[in-house]
Structure formats: C-alpha cells, structure tokens
Design a protein around this motif. Structure first.
Motif, short mmCIF file in Angstrom:
data_model
loop_
_atom_site.label_atom_id
_atom_site.label_comp_id
_atom_site.label_asym_id
_atom_site.label_seq_id
_atom_site.Cartn_x
_atom_site.Cartn_y
_atom_site.Cartn_z
N LYS A 297 0.85 -1.18 0.00
CA LYS A 297 0.00 0.00 0.00
C LYS A 297 0.90 1.24 0.00
O LYS A 297 2.11 1.14 0.28
CB LYS A 297 -0.94 -0.03 1.21
N SER A 298 0.28 2.35 -0.27
CA SER A 298 1.03 3.59 -0.40
C SER A 298 1.77 3.92 0.91
O SER A 298 1.29 3.63 2.00
CB SER A 298 0.01 4.67 -0.76
N HIS A 299 2.95 4.53 0.75
CA HIS A 299 3.71 4.89 1.94
C HIS A 299 4.52 6.16 1.67
O HIS A 299 5.11 6.31 0.60
CB HIS A 299 4.64 3.73 2.31
N HIS A 306 5.14 6.98 -2.09
CA HIS A 306 5.17 5.90 -3.08
C HIS A 306 3.76 5.36 -3.22
O HIS A 306 3.10 5.10 -2.22
CB HIS A 306 6.12 4.79 -2.63
N PRO A 307 3.31 5.16 -4.45
CA PRO A 307 1.92 4.71 -4.64
C PRO A 307 1.72 3.27 -4.20
O PRO A 307 2.64 2.45 -4.26
CB PRO A 307 1.73 4.82 -6.16
N PRO A 475 3.39 -1.65 3.90
CA PRO A 475 3.77 -0.36 3.31
C PRO A 475 4.85 -0.53 2.24
O PRO A 475 5.76 -1.36 2.40
CB PRO A 475 4.33 0.43 4.49
N TYR A 476 4.72 0.23 1.19
CA TYR A 476 5.74 0.28 0.13
C TYR A 476 7.11 0.50 0.80
O TYR A 476 7.26 1.38 1.64
CB TYR A 476 5.42 1.44 -0.80
N GLY A 477 8.09 -0.28 0.43
CA GLY A 477 9.45 -0.08 0.96
C GLY A 477 9.68 -0.74 2.31
O GLY A 477 10.76 -0.57 2.90
N SER A 478 8.72 -1.53 2.79
CA SER A 478 8.91 -2.18 4.09
C SER A 478 9.51 -3.58 3.87
O SER A 478 9.89 -3.95 2.77
CB SER A 478 7.57 -2.29 4.81
N ARG A 479 9.54 -4.35 4.96
CA ARG A 479 10.06 -5.72 4.85
C ARG A 479 8.96 -6.74 4.57
O ARG A 479 9.18 -7.94 4.67
CB ARG A 479 10.81 -6.08 6.12
#
Ligand code: BG6
Length: 499
Positions: A297-299, A306-307, A475-479
């Motif tokens: 999801k967007s973050h 980030h979309p 979230p976008y960019g998470s682990r």
C-alpha cells in the motif's frame, strides 16, 4: 560451419523486453565472438519502421558493457549492419512469407537455421508460431522458437498452450525460457554442489535444517500493473523462478551434464523415472495455512509518497492480487523428509535481492555454548548464495574472537564475485540465447516439468482466488507482511535475510 547461417527473428521487436534484454544480449554475444560467422537479426513487429530506424532504436539500448575496450563503437556499427526490420501482423501468413523471402536473400543458399524469439503477449503466441512455422521455417536446417512465460495461468491453460504449440512444433523445437536459470549463480549451484567434496555429503535432512529462496524488489509494478494483476506474484515469480531454483537445489545427482539427464533428475514420466521433474513430483501439495499473501500500500517516507499497488491506473481498485507471498513447501522423499523449503517473493519491499539460504542444523552437544557469546539458536552454519545484486557465496561460521579470552562470534567465509573475478558477469539472456542457438537444452523447461510446476501451484491459486483471500497489506518499501515471520516461526525457522 561456413555453409550454414543463423537467422534470429525477434518477434515483438519494439517491445520492452526486446529493447532492454534481447538486442543487448545479442550484441554482447557478437562482441564476445559467440555468434556464428553468418548470422542475420530481424526485428519483426507491427509498427512501421525502416531498417535504419530499427538500428537507431537498438543502438540506444546497447550498453557497451565492454566500453572500456577501444573497438566497442566499431563492433556496434558492425553489429547494427546485421540487424534488419520487417513490419507485419503476428497472425499473418502473408507477412511471415514476406519475411521468409527476405531471410532467404540473406541466407544466400547456405543451410539456414532459424531462431524465433517470441517477445509478445501470450494470447498471440500460438498465432505467431503457426505463421512462423508454416511460412518462415527453415527448409534445410533447424527451426527453433524461444517462448517466455507466462505459460498459461494454471494447469489447464498451460496444457492447452502446450497442445496448441505442439500442433506446429516438436517439443525439441520449443525453448521455454526461465531467465533465472541463466543467472550465473544459479548455473553455479550444481558446480558448487557436485564438484566440491564438502557440500554434497551435507545436502540432506541429516544436516540441513531448512532452505530459503528469497526474491525481493524495491520497486512496484510500475506500468506493468495490467499484466501483473492477471498473474500475481505467485505466478510471476514463485511457480517458475523460485521453483526452478528449488528443483535444481534439491535434485538427486544427475548421471551426466547432458540436458536430458539433468532435467530428468529435476520430475516422473511414464516410461522412465526422470530427475528435476522427480523432485517436483515428490513435493507435498501446498497447504493454504502454509502460505501468506500480501499487497503493498502507499507509503510516504522522507517527504516522498510511493503509490500503493491499487493506485496503479491499470489495476482495478478492488484488486486482491498478491504482490507478496511466502510459502513453506516440503519434499516427501528420503533426502528431504521434514525439511522446510521456504519461499518468499515480493515487490515494493525495502531492498532488491535474490538469494538462496541454507541453514544447517545445530552442532550436537556444542562445547562452546556456555559463556562464550555463542547463542545456540543462532549459531548454526548458514550458506548464502546471493544471486543478485553483488553476486556472492558466503558461509557463516563460528569463530573465536582473537584474544586471551574465549569468545565466539559469527564470521563469513566470503566469496564476493566483484573482488574475485575481474570479468563482468554475462546477463542471463546471453547464456540462454547462446544455448538456444547451439541447441543446448539444459537450461530450458520441458513440458513435463512445466506440468509438474503447475500441478503444485494450481490448487493453491484456485483456493486463494475462489475464496477471495484478502492479502495482508504492507507499506511500500517495508520488509513485507508480519505474517511471513509467523509462518517461518511455525516451522521453527527464522528468515536469514531478517537476522
Ligand atoms: C520477471 C518478472 O520474470 O522477472 C518480473 O515477470 C520481475 O516481475 C523480473 O521484475 C525480475 O527479473 P530480474 O532478472 O530483474 O531479477
């Protein structure tokens, strides 16, 4: 040899894959003198273009990997002169007949070998194969067709595709690419295992606690949402790239390096017991409770938003398609009984990486487990094969910290490719294209292997889709989803890339 020629036709020449991968790979092969003396490359697609325009388009994408060498520009010019263009519809016999005429002119009476690379959407594979095979196949040499996934969406559609292709081609003319099999470190897996004494004896349930296959990308679907939403991460990465690596990892020792011997040890066919397919057929059906799915999801981070996946205009707002999945798989055979094979694949995660992690069992009665800093739970050996980026193989070992006391820490025996080898690593497509030209089938997927791979994943995919299972959002960019940790923990495993 001088009497024969190879014509390579890139069908779908104006597409992304052709521009980014196929033409650059062909050029790299040319530069390395790996292409036959007589060869011609044809770009084929619907757009109107002249030879010169094709050359301009291609030249922009040729990254002279070897640009340190003086004659790179010259080589590029020579290469581009061997590239031509033919505009045509993918389902037109007439247009393929015109192509055939042009190819014949270049072949100038030599034995003609023809390779077609289908870089087009799967719904037009069969039409293109029909036209190419009936109107433009070689009359006196070989004709081969490279196809790239998706090979269907499930067992039924994949079998239907295979059946249709086989109306026009023999199995040995079909080269199904899985580009992960062309990656250097994947190719090295068997070398590591079968040509070193120290690994193969440990390669079983007796010494290995679990094996992990990890794929992550630090970007989302980015313009490919339309394609992706129809497939999802399980079909995009797990059912093919990760499963192929798993089969190579877990197969029995092949009789030889011969393509059929290897592929046999990876499945089970009627007349004989084959090996890569055999592994796949020994796999236990995947249980829904052993699978976690997620969607990004967007973050917003550092002021940049980030979309999310469904923010992509080509993706339906209510899409439940997974962009992340983790699964525990088991091979029910004598070698691997009870060993969890964990897979994890995701888009829009915190890093880009593909690796294989082999976690070994505990040292029984470890003498050093008290007051030495050695945490028994963590201090097992781990072999990491980092496929990309920064290709490396390292082994985590326990080591004494230098000094008068007795303290241990974990250190790496490290083979970092960039430090050890000065030569750049060829792109996977280079190896696979060269193999297809040379008729080397070892790294291509046979139809029985494809069936076995789909049989394993189809019931799971049906269940996820029929039950409309809701992905865990991350979230976008998470682990990725926390559920992946619980899944690993359920099998008494910790993800190696998280520790
Ligand atoms: C493709 C997938 O097969 O592999 C893509 O369709 C993915 O979604 C790509 O991005 C990854 O390939 P590589 O070689 O860049 O790791």
């Amino acid at each position: 040899q001088n009497q024969s020629t190879v014509s390579i036709t890139v069908v779908g020449a104006s597409g992304d894959l052709a521009k980014k991968k196929i033409f650059p790979a062909l050029f790299a092969l040319y530069y390395e003198d790996c292409l036959p003396e007589h060869f011609t490359i044809y770009g084929y697609s619907r757009s109107k273009m002249t030879d010169v325009e094709l050359r301009n388009m291609v030249s922009k994408t040729l990254t002279c990997r070897i640009d340190k060498r003086a004659n790179c520009g010259e080589k590029m010019e020579e290469f581009l002169k061997r590239c031509f263009y033919h505009s045509g519809q993918y389902d037109s016999q007439e247009h393929f007949t015109e192509l055939d005429k042009k190819l014949k002119e270049h072949e100038a009476g030599r034995i003609s070998n023809r390779l077609f690379y289908l870089s087009i959407p799967p719904n037009i594979f069969v039409d293109a194969v029909k036209c190419a095979s009936s109107s433009a196949s070689s009359v006196n040499g070989w004709t081969r067709v490279i196809v790239e996934k998706p090979f269907g969406r499930d067992s039924e559609t994949s079998a239907a595709l295979t059946k249709s292709l086989k109306q026009y081609l023999e199995e040995d003319q079909i080269f199904r690419i899985d580009h992960y099999l062309g990656k250097e470190l994947v190719e090295n897996l068997s070398v590591l295992r079968f040509s070193n004494l120290i690994f193969e004896p440990l390669w079983s349930r007796q010494y290995i606690r679990n094996v992990q296959f990890i794929f992550s990308e630090d970007f989302g679907t980015e313009g490919r949402g339309g394609y992706f939403d129809h497939y999802g991460i399980i079909r995009d990465i797990m059912q093919n790239h990760l499963l192929q690596i798993l089969a190579l990892f877990a197969m029995e020792t092949p009789v030889s390096l011969d393509a059929e011997d290897i592929r046999n040890e990876k499945n089970v066919m009627k007349e004989y017991i084959p090996i890569q397919v055999k592994v796949l057929r020994s796999m236990r059906p995947i249980q829904m409770e052993d699978v976690v799915i997620g969607q990004y999801k967007s973050h917003t981070k550092g002021g940049v938003t980030h979309p999310g996946y469904t923010d992509d205009k080509t993706v339906p707002k209510d899409s439940l398609t997974p962009t992340f999945a983790a699964a525990a798989l088991f091979i029910d055979n004598a070698r691997w009984d009870g060993v969890p094979f964990l897979m994890k694949a995701g888009k829009a995660l915190h890093t880009r990486r593909a690796e294989i992690r082999v976690q070994f069992r505990h040292v029984p009665g470890n003498l050093y487990n008290r007051n030495t800093g050695c945490d028994l739970d963590k201090a097992t050996n781990e072999l990491v094969i980092r496929v990309q980026p920064d290709e490396a193989i390292y082994l985590k070992i326990n080591n004494k910290v230098p000094g008068l006391g007795m303290r241990l820490d974990r250190s790496n025996l490290n083979l970092l490719y960039s430090a050890r080898y000065s030569k750049e690593i060829p792109d996977a497509y280079e190896r696979l294209l060269l193999d297809a030209i040379e008729g080397e089938r070892r790294l291509f997927i046979r139809s029985d292997e494809l069936d076995a791979a789909w049989s394993l994943f189809t019931p799971l995919l049906k269940e996820i889709e029929e039950k409309k299972r809701i992905p865990e959002y991350y979230p976008y960019g998470s682990r990725g989803p926390v559920g992946a940790h619980y899944l690993a923990a359920k099998h008494k495993v910790q993800w190696g890339d998280m520790s």
